[in-house]
Design an enzyme around this catalytic site. Structure first.
Site: not given
Ligand code: JCF
Length: 671
Positions: A38, A116, A118, A120, A228, A293, A317, A411, A414, A429, A435
């Protein structure tokens, strides 16, 4: 000198070919040439256009890099209004939607729908004259939007020239521009690093990127397009169904949803909603519902519109992925390497259908930048299977003086000193193995899937064991007795036995997993693999000096220093030796090299394999030289299909890619 006819023809042919390969890659998912081939075609076209500048045209694939910034966006009138969608929030509203349509259309007992997810993102319109992209516009208010053609041209999945023999004289295609989660995270990381504004969510990032006056910046943003629907169309007769129309679009070069389905009834729609909701967290992008749809376009016309939305479509939704709640307190969590991370304690709230009461605040810089204060109302976001995070405070709702969270001087686990590394955002820490938090995290890491994958040794169990003093470090794991384990709360005799067996089994591992499992700072899986391949033996790695460590691919001074520092601690060397003493072992790396029988092969795993986690199965394949990929293409050697496989099997069948079952997988890895 004007370009000779033959050159013109070659350039046109190259553009046609490149558009076709683009379609095969982005739309059909079945590339027929390698990336190098390509690039070769691409560079040839670039050369021709450079030698004969009058050949360069705006819809050439070489122009995806963007162009000189504009001063503003022109306004664009939509010939056919771009409508929004009515929403439904529960099953009753879906049933009412279907009933309204059936009553209005007098169509008997069932109507067929096209479904399909939806996306966002944001809606745009693409206009093609004689198969060439001539204009792209945002939805705007539905009647007019902004001309964003220069920006749209930089989006790889938007076709610049249509393909095939059935190209309309003129067509307007609508779809959604969005950002995949991985690209969004990478973008925000680089924004933060550059001290630039980070985006609250992928939708804002997509919107911001599409509305940049400098298309060269848009070109660097990971935007994706998915169609869509069709606005105007001249010169071809479109098929009479929504589902078929979408496949017609696919045929001429437009990406459409992988999950698009034609459904026979509203009950099938409700079932579809449940199926997509279940997949929501594992998708690579945000969706906020499902769109249905009426499939029959003739009936769509008959149903018509109400004010701003069609009567023939609805968005069902999902529960919101971003919600508001109160930040009650900020605590600090101590990680494996001692880093203190601020954690938000929240008024419990449902986010994306899951109750959340803790969220990450990342680090102190981020808290300061976002100006998040204890007592604030905050926006919490949970996307994919990632940890919920506090996105921003809702400053308008702030009342009175609120306190900024502050890093404790000692911390919380400890009581050792907390220090900030010079030049780093992180606080740490200094307690190390003193610890308990760091000890716990080190053991959890050792047992985790990508490390020694000790089944049944979960976080809770490790915490209990450390708190009761049963174990202090990872080598103590192999000293545990059945009695000790069985005495732990809620530990049945059978699970105790299983755990001891899992521990025993974990001793057979690989050098790279073992190195990863040690939890050296910034040594992830890939680095561990590189170290294992380079040094071949743990003793050589343990004694490697700063310079020889840096000979390893991807190991720079910081990581080399971390490794050096780790093995300089006699305690750590003792742990490694104790583990080996107790039987932790791996095949010598030479043996591994000889058994790379799957080199050059690519596998895709789908569904559950009995007795193997997905990661485990993948690492077994990788150990033999194979690549493991997430998506099926014609280059896939085989799809390994366990229980409840996904759509990948269907795709493999369509592409004629071999499908292996559990038994086939075991044969493959030589079990
Ligand atoms: O994915 C979407 N956000 C989406 C938006 C999908 C659709 O099928 C849509 C849409 C907005 C309007 N259809 C219409 C008519």
């Amino acid at each position: 000198m004007p370009a000779p006819k033959s050159v013109k023809k070659e350039a046109a042919e190259l553009r046609r070919e490149l558009n076709e390969h683009n379609c095969r890659y982005y739309v059909l998912d079945t590339p027929v040439i390698t990336d190098q081939a390509y690039d070769h075609l691409f560079r040839r076209l670039q050369q021709l256009e450079q030698d004969h500048p009058e050949l360069a045209n705006a819809d050439s694939p070489t122009q995806r890099v963007g162009s000189e910034p504009a001063s503003h966006f022109e306004s664009v009138q939509h010939e056919v209004a771009m409508l929004s969608l009515d929403n439904a929030f529960d099953e009753d509203e879906m049933l009412a939607f279907d009933k309204r349509l059936r009553d209005k259309l007098d169509q008997g007992s069932t109507l067929a729908y096209c479904a399909e997810p939806k996306l966002d993102g944001l809606a745009i319109s693409l206009l093609y004259d004689s198969g060439s992209l001539v204009r792209a516009a945002t939805r705007g208010d539905g009647r007019s939007g902004e001309n964003i053609t220069a920006n749209a041209r930089t989006i790889d999945s938007i076709p610049l020239g249509l393909v095939g023999d059935d190209i309309p004289a003129r067509i307007e295609v609508r779809g959604e521009v969005y950002m995949e989660l991985e690209g969004f995270d990478a973008l925000n990381r680089s924004q933060a690093q550059a001290g630039a504004k980070v985006f609250a969510n992928p939708r804002n990032a997509a919107a911001g990127s599409l509305r940049l006056l400098d298309s060269r910046i848009t070109a660097s943003r990971p935007l994706t397009f998915c169609s869509y629907g069709v606005g105007i169309c001249q010169g071809v007769e479109l098929p009479p169904g929504q589902f078929e129309q979408m496949h017609y679009l696919r045929g001429i070069g437009f990406p459409i949803s992988r999950n698009i389905e034609r459904l026979d009834s509203i009950n099938d729609c409700i079932d579809y909603y449940r199926r997509i909701l279940e997949q929501r967290d594992s998708l690579d992008f945000d969706i906020d519902g499902v769109v249905f749809k009426l499939d029959n376009i003739g009936l769509q016309r008959e149903a018509g519109f109400v004010s701003r939305a069609p009567r023939w479509a609805i968005a069902y939704k999902f529960p919101a992925q971003e919600v508001m709640t109160r930040l009650l307190e900020v605590d600090f969590q101590v990680g494996r390497t001692g880093a203190l991370t601020p954690v938000a304690r929240l008024e419990p709230v449902a986010v994306g259908g899951v109750m959340v009461s803790n969220a990450t605040l990342h680090n102190m810089d981020e808290i300061e930048r976002k100006d998040i204060r204890i007592g604030d109302t905050v926006i919490v976001r949970r996307a994919g299977d990632v940890i919920p995070e506090v996105v921003a405070p809702v400053v308008q709702q702030r009342s009175g003086e609120l306190k900024l969270p502050s890093m404790p001087a000692r911390c919380p686990v400890c009581d050792s000193e907390v220090v900030q590394q010079p030049g780093q955002a992180a606080y740490r820490c200094v307690g190390g193995l003193v610890c308990a938090a760091q000890r716990k995290e080190a053991i959890k890491h050792y047992a985790s899937r990508k490390a020694l994958d000790i089944e049944g040794l979960g976080d809770k169990l490790v915490e209990q064991m450390v708190e009761r003093g049963l174990i202090d470090s990872i080598d103590d794991l192999y000293q545990l007795s059945l009695e000790q384990v069985a005495e732990l709360p809620r530990m049945a005799d059978k699970s105790a036995r299983n755990l001891l067996q899992a521990l025993e089994q974990s001793k057979v591992t690989t050098l790279s997993r073992f190195i990863y499992a040690l939890g050296i700072r910034e040594v992830g899986e890939a680095t561990a693999e590189a170290l294992a391949a380079h040094f071949g033996e743990i003793d050589i790695l343990m004694d490697a000096d700063f310079d020889s460590l840096q000979m390893v691919e991807d190991v720079g001074p910081v990581v080399a220093d971390n490794i050096r520092h780790f093995f300089e601690q006699s305690k750590n060397r003792d742990i490694v030796n104790a583990l080996i003493q107790q039987g932790v072992s791996w095949p010598s790396v030479d043996t591994v090299r000889q058994s790379q029988t799957l080199a050059g092969k690519t596998y895709v795993i789908t569904g559950t394999l009995e007795g193997f986690s997905r990661d485990h199965a993948a690492s077994l394949l990788k150990e033999q030289g194979a690549r493991v990929s997430a998506s099926v293409s014609s280059k896939t050697s085989a799809v390994i299909s366990g229980e409840n496989p996904g759509s990948k099997v269907t795709k493999a069948e369509a592409l004629g890619v071999e499908i292996l079952d559990q038994a086939g997988f075991k044969r493959l890895i030589g079990e």
